[in-house]
Design an enzyme around this catalytic site. Sequence first.
Site: not given
Lengths: 245, 304
Positions: B45, B70, B131, B166, B193
């Site tokens: 995580k 989200a 993100c 990433k 992502n």
Amino acid sequence: MKQSLFEIMENTPLTRDVYRMKLRGDTGDITRPGQFVNIRIAGLYLRRPVSVCDVEGDILTLIYKAVGEGTRKMSGMTAGETLDLLTGLGNGYDLSRAGDAPLLLGGGVGVPPLYLLAKELIRAGKTPRVILGFNTESEVFYENEFRALGCDVMVTTVDGTYGTKGFVTGTINDKPYTFFYTCGPEPMLKAVYKTSKTSGQMSFERRMGCGFGACMGCSCKTITGSKRICREGPVMDKEDILWED
Amino acid sequence: MGRLSVDLCGIGLDNPIIPASGTFGYGYEFAELYDINMLGTFSFKGTTREPRFGNAQPRIAETPGGMLNAVGLQNPGVQQVISHELPLLKKCFHKPVMANVSGFSIDEYTDVCAMLDKEEQVGWLEVNISCPNVHGGGMSFGTDPAQAAEVTKAVKAVTTKPVIMKLSPNVTDIVSIAKACEDAGADGISLINTLLCMRIDLKKRAPLLANGTGGLSGSAIFPLAIRMVYQVAKNVKIPVIGLGGISSAENVLEMMMAGAACVEIGAANLTDPFICRDIIRDLPAVMDKYSIQNIKDITGGALK
């Protein structure tokens, strides 16, 4: 948690949009009332969580309201079809805290998980008082089933077309009780939280990603930190609840 | 060395299957379901310097062929991860693990990476500059080549472990970002992502997610992920981890032929918790069907 296939035995409407589905399969991982299953529905990406209403041997009973795409698809399913279920999800109610006179408060589709709870409490020698709240007479279900278990049952409707007019909290303190268990829409849970005079447990509903603790999609804040509704819940202790608004 | 074994930045994997960050927690919950040591590795995580509760509810929405999330990088913070989560992880997983790191500043990325660098079980650092669910950071580092390079350089300076950047698909030119990371010293690239998306609640006449926007994942994004992995693999020399909508052994082969050295599996874990176990089980037979002896040989096989 277990993933397995269940066969639908029956799928019948109890009211205009509330259905009871009985399924046969491996119920071994369902250990407590108040747990839920997560159902894979063909054509939809995410599973749909539904609370366990009853378990008898290998027969699982679910009661759900056809409100969204998933539950509407479920309502069209027939006996003989199979469903992929994750079972044994969530913590469930803690029966050891019931005391001598437990009170059960259910609202709408929050009623079903209280059925297995009532059954287990009666098996443990208690006589739970049960207040079932609905909007109107045509939405009432399972009153007789709770009575048949031997519970002291009262029904309230918001419009007064059946039973006592008002909300479940209107009659909550009519008789003494040692502990309460509740499940229903969040405004009702809040009202129970405010009016109840004892400790208790409340079951919450959330949009879930996985249903087994992996995605953090259903997290909520509590007095003792962040909890996942699907894993540390859906049943929360009254003392632990932190209302977010 | 088995038929499924691959190499990722000098560390051997028994197979190319890696559960993606944010869909596998810190591993121990899945360890109750099956022996997670059968995995190549997994990416834990996303971890930040401070604990984060994440976004308000609702955080999840259904979409055609996928889902929006989200969550907002909910995690207990790097100190708690090191003191509490990693010891639990170590009990059930005995291979090098991929540490996924997020941040809101260069300093935060380097602080967290420096701390995780000291953890023996961490094999790779996967640096999330993509993100879409947090403001004032995260994805903004991954949408500009210069900033992506800056994070890469800074992180490389504080660790000796392989650094995998990433990447976000929410850019006009994914290749320029990937090349900037490679030039700045990245040891690998993972992509994609989630895609920045939105749904509207008809009753409330408002976005369905409390955050407004969310990241799309699931089968719906698979072809897009294939296209981006293909473009990136064609233009960089460092290994590429392909992810985005993979849900079958066939999807794994397709992603590897597009240029991936190994793959991550994300949203599929949430709808089928046994998906990674089952894909590893299915791979040899599917490889036979396409006359593939060793899976590592197909990486980039479709590149022209």
